[in-house]
Scaffold this motif. Structure first.
Motif, PDB file in Angstrom:
ATOM      1  N   VAL A   8      68.129  32.040 -94.488  1.00  0.00           N
ATOM      2  CA  VAL A   8      68.610  30.815 -95.128  1.00  0.00           C
ATOM      3  C   VAL A   8      69.789  30.240 -94.354  1.00  0.00           C
ATOM      4  N   ARG A   9      70.658  31.111 -93.882  1.00  0.00           N
ATOM      5  CA  ARG A   9      71.849  30.696 -93.140  1.00  0.00           C
ATOM      6  C   ARG A   9      71.482  29.958 -91.854  1.00  0.00           C
ATOM      7  N   MET A  10      70.337  30.279 -91.278  1.00  0.00           N
ATOM      8  CA  MET A  10      69.892  29.594 -90.060  1.00  0.00           C
ATOM      9  C   MET A  10      69.650  28.109 -90.316  1.00  0.00           C
ATOM     10  N   TRP A  11      69.293  27.761 -91.560  1.00  0.00           N
ATOM     11  CA  TRP A  11      69.030  26.371 -91.914  1.00  0.00           C
ATOM     12  C   TRP A  11      70.281  25.662 -92.418  1.00  0.00           C
ATOM     13  N   ASP A  76      61.994  26.549-108.467  1.00  0.00           N
ATOM     14  CA  ASP A  76      62.544  25.678-107.431  1.00  0.00           C
ATOM     15  C   ASP A  76      61.687  24.412-107.287  1.00  0.00           C
ATOM     16  N   PRO A  77      62.333  23.253-107.091  1.00  0.00           N
ATOM     17  CA  PRO A  77      61.570  22.005-106.925  1.00  0.00           C
ATOM     18  C   PRO A  77      60.557  22.054-105.787  1.00  0.00           C
ATOM     19  N   GLY A  78      60.784  22.911-104.818  1.00  0.00           N
ATOM     20  CA  GLY A  78      59.856  23.004-103.694  1.00  0.00           C
ATOM     21  C   GLY A  78      58.730  23.996-103.890  1.00  0.00           C
ATOM     22  N   MET A  79      58.722  24.694-105.022  1.00  0.00           N
ATOM     23  CA  MET A  79      57.732  25.758-105.224  1.00  0.00           C
ATOM     24  C   MET A  79      56.309  25.210-105.291  1.00  0.00           C
ATOM     25  N   GLU A  80      56.109  24.097-105.960  1.00  0.00           N
ATOM     26  CA  GLU A  80      54.751  23.552-106.066  1.00  0.00           C
ATOM     27  C   GLU A  80      54.165  23.286-104.688  1.00  0.00           C
ATOM     28  N   PRO A 185      40.501  38.678-100.196  1.00  0.00           N
ATOM     29  CA  PRO A 185      41.802  39.005 -99.621  1.00  0.00           C
ATOM     30  C   PRO A 185      42.929  38.905-100.654  1.00  0.00           C
ATOM     31  N   LEU A 186      43.903  39.781-100.517  1.00  0.00           N
ATOM     32  CA  LEU A 186      45.140  39.722-101.285  1.00  0.00           C
ATOM     33  C   LEU A 186      46.232  39.231-100.341  1.00  0.00           C
ATOM     34  N   LEU A 187      46.783  38.049-100.611  1.00  0.00           N
ATOM     35  CA  LEU A 187      47.801  37.475 -99.745  1.00  0.00           C
ATOM     36  C   LEU A 187      49.154  38.143 -99.991  1.00  0.00           C
ATOM     37  N   PRO A 188      50.101  37.973 -99.085  1.00  0.00           N
ATOM     38  CA  PRO A 188      51.460  38.467 -99.333  1.00  0.00           C
ATOM     39  C   PRO A 188      52.092  37.735-100.512  1.00  0.00           C
ATOM     40  N   ALA A 189      53.127  38.328-101.081  1.00  0.00           N
ATOM     41  CA  ALA A 189      53.874  37.675-102.165  1.00  0.00           C
ATOM     42  C   ALA A 189      54.408  36.335-101.682  1.00  0.00           C
ATOM     43  N   ILE A 190      54.394  35.347-102.560  1.00  0.00           N
ATOM     44  CA  ILE A 190      54.839  34.006-102.164  1.00  0.00           C
ATOM     45  C   ILE A 190      56.286  34.033-101.674  1.00  0.00           C
ATOM     46  N   GLY A 191      57.091  34.931-102.227  1.00  0.00           N
ATOM     47  CA  GLY A 191      58.491  35.015-101.820  1.00  0.00           C
ATOM     48  C   GLY A 191      58.706  35.553-100.427  1.00  0.00           C
ATOM     49  N   GLU A 192      57.645  36.072 -99.793  1.00  0.00           N
ATOM     50  CA  GLU A 192      57.752  36.587 -98.439  1.00  0.00           C
ATOM     51  C   GLU A 192      57.330  35.564 -97.387  1.00  0.00           C
ATOM     52  N   HIS A 193      56.911  34.401 -97.830  1.00  0.00           N
ATOM     53  CA  HIS A 193      56.464  33.408 -96.860  1.00  0.00           C
ATOM     54  C   HIS A 193      57.647  32.915 -96.030  1.00  0.00           C
ATOM     55  N   PRO A 194      57.445  32.701 -94.726  1.00  0.00           N
ATOM     56  CA  PRO A 194      58.552  32.259 -93.862  1.00  0.00           C
ATOM     57  C   PRO A 194      59.224  30.969 -94.315  1.00  0.00           C
ATOM     58  N   LEU A 199      63.036  26.401 -97.913  1.00  0.00           N
ATOM     59  CA  LEU A 199      62.973  25.875 -99.274  1.00  0.00           C
ATOM     60  C   LEU A 199      64.297  26.113 -99.993  1.00  0.00           C
ATOM     61  N   ILE A 200      64.806  27.332 -99.923  1.00  0.00           N
ATOM     62  CA  ILE A 200      66.067  27.665-100.590  1.00  0.00           C
ATOM     63  C   ILE A 200      67.219  26.870 -99.990  1.00  0.00           C
ATOM     64  N   ALA A 201      67.239  26.782 -98.658  1.00  0.00           N
ATOM     65  CA  ALA A 201      68.313  26.037 -97.992  1.00  0.00           C
ATOM     66  C   ALA A 201      68.314  24.572 -98.418  1.00  0.00           C
ATOM     67  N   ASN A 202      67.144  23.980 -98.504  1.00  0.00           N
ATOM     68  CA  ASN A 202      67.059  22.576 -98.918  1.00  0.00           C
ATOM     69  C   ASN A 202      67.593  22.375-100.329  1.00  0.00           C
ATOM     70  N   THR A 203      67.296  23.309-101.219  1.00  0.00           N
ATOM     71  CA  THR A 203      67.770  23.204-102.596  1.00  0.00           C
ATOM     72  C   THR A 203      69.287  23.331-102.661  1.00  0.00           C
ATOM     73  N   LEU A 204      69.833  24.273-101.924  1.00  0.00           N
ATOM     74  CA  LEU A 204      71.290  24.438-101.894  1.00  0.00           C
ATOM     75  C   LEU A 204      71.967  23.188-101.334  1.00  0.00           C
ATOM     76  N   LEU A 205      71.387  22.647-100.277  1.00  0.00           N
ATOM     77  CA  LEU A 205      71.972  21.465 -99.650  1.00  0.00           C
ATOM     78  C   LEU A 205      71.911  20.259-100.583  1.00  0.00           C
ATOM     79  N   ARG A 206      70.789  20.052-101.248  1.00  0.00           N
ATOM     80  CA  ARG A 206      70.674  18.931-102.188  1.00  0.00           C
ATOM     81  C   ARG A 206      71.696  19.043-103.310  1.00  0.00           C
ATOM     82  N   HIS A 207      71.904  20.256-103.801  1.00  0.00           N
ATOM     83  CA  HIS A 207      72.875  20.434-104.875  1.00  0.00           C
ATOM     84  C   HIS A 207      74.280  20.066-104.401  1.00  0.00           C
ATOM     85  N   ARG A 208      74.653  20.508-103.225  1.00  0.00           N
ATOM     86  CA  ARG A 208      75.986  20.192-102.693  1.00  0.00           C
ATOM     87  C   ARG A 208      76.134  18.691-102.464  1.00  0.00           C
TER      88      ARG A 208
END
Length: 213
Positions: A8-11, A76-80, A185-194, A199-208
């Motif tokens: 997240v810090r990279m973004w 998160d607004p970006g989850m959909e 197939p069983l996909l990886p957990a959605i929270g592990e997607h690159p 997504l998290i960085a964008n939400t933090l930035l919008r809030h600030r």
């Protein structure tokens, strides 16, 4: 969590981003020490007991009287958009048809409806925005994943609506699918997607930005 925070810090150049957990004694308190105005991003799939009661209580005990706590990851607004893109891209890469069956697997609860409510909202969105035949299956409530998977016919795949692979995704989900004879197939957990870090960085930035405005 620390690895996710680093991504997240990279973004967010110039930001201080720390990852922590409620499970390790003292970890939360150490992470927020010296950060009284920090934004708190709960990496949970649902707005339940942990995010509404336990986390705020622990933050106040750590010296943050009025935590600036954002909605949980699953809300998160970006989850959909993330779910829709991950499912569509996965089906394409796996050679599955546009109308394949998609099982959205989640935790569920016998006590609180929080997990199932957000899961059903996401399933409804996927039905609306894709051509997949979307069903939901849970680990700890009806309809149980094993039963749903047993009834699923034709080309199919399973997407875990979980933050990490630990426990349920690495053991319970594969066991349930195997018991049901589900061969998709069983996909990886959605929270592990690159893309989660962005997504998290964008939400933090919008809030600030809103706060500054």
């Amino acid at each position: 969590m620390q690895a996710l925070a680093a991504r997240v810090r990279m973004w967010l150049p110039g930001w201080e981003v720390r990852g922590t957990t409620l499970a390790l004694p003292g970890a939360l308190e150490g992470a927020v020490k010296g950060m009284p105005d920090a934004l708190i991003y709960p990496f949970f799939m649902a707005e339940g007991w942990f995010t509404r009661s336990q986390l705020p209580k622990r933050l106040r005990a750590a010296g943050i009287d009025q935590p600036l706590q954002l909605p949980a990851f699953g809300h998160d607004p970006g989850m959909e958009g993330l779910l829709r893109d991950v499912a569509t891209e996965a089906a394409h890469e796996l050679g599955l048809p546009d109308d394949a069956s998609l099982i959205l697997a989640a935790h569920g609860s016998q006590v609180s409806p929080a997990s199932s409510q957000i899961t059903e909202e996401m399933a409804q969105m996927l039905r609306r925005d894709t051509g997949f035949k979307v069903t939901t299956g849970y680990v700890e409530q009806e309809p149980f994943l094993e039963d749903v998977a047993r009834q699923t016919k034709g080309p199919a795949f399973c997407l875990p609506f979980f933050a990490t692979r630990a426990g349920h995704v690495s053991e319970d989900l594969p066991q349930a699918l195997k018991a049901a004879g589900f061969t998709g197939p069983l996909l990886p957990a959605i929270g592990e997607h690159p893309d989660c870090a962005r997504l998290i960085a964008n939400t933090l930035l919008r809030h600030r930005q809103r706060a500054a405005a």
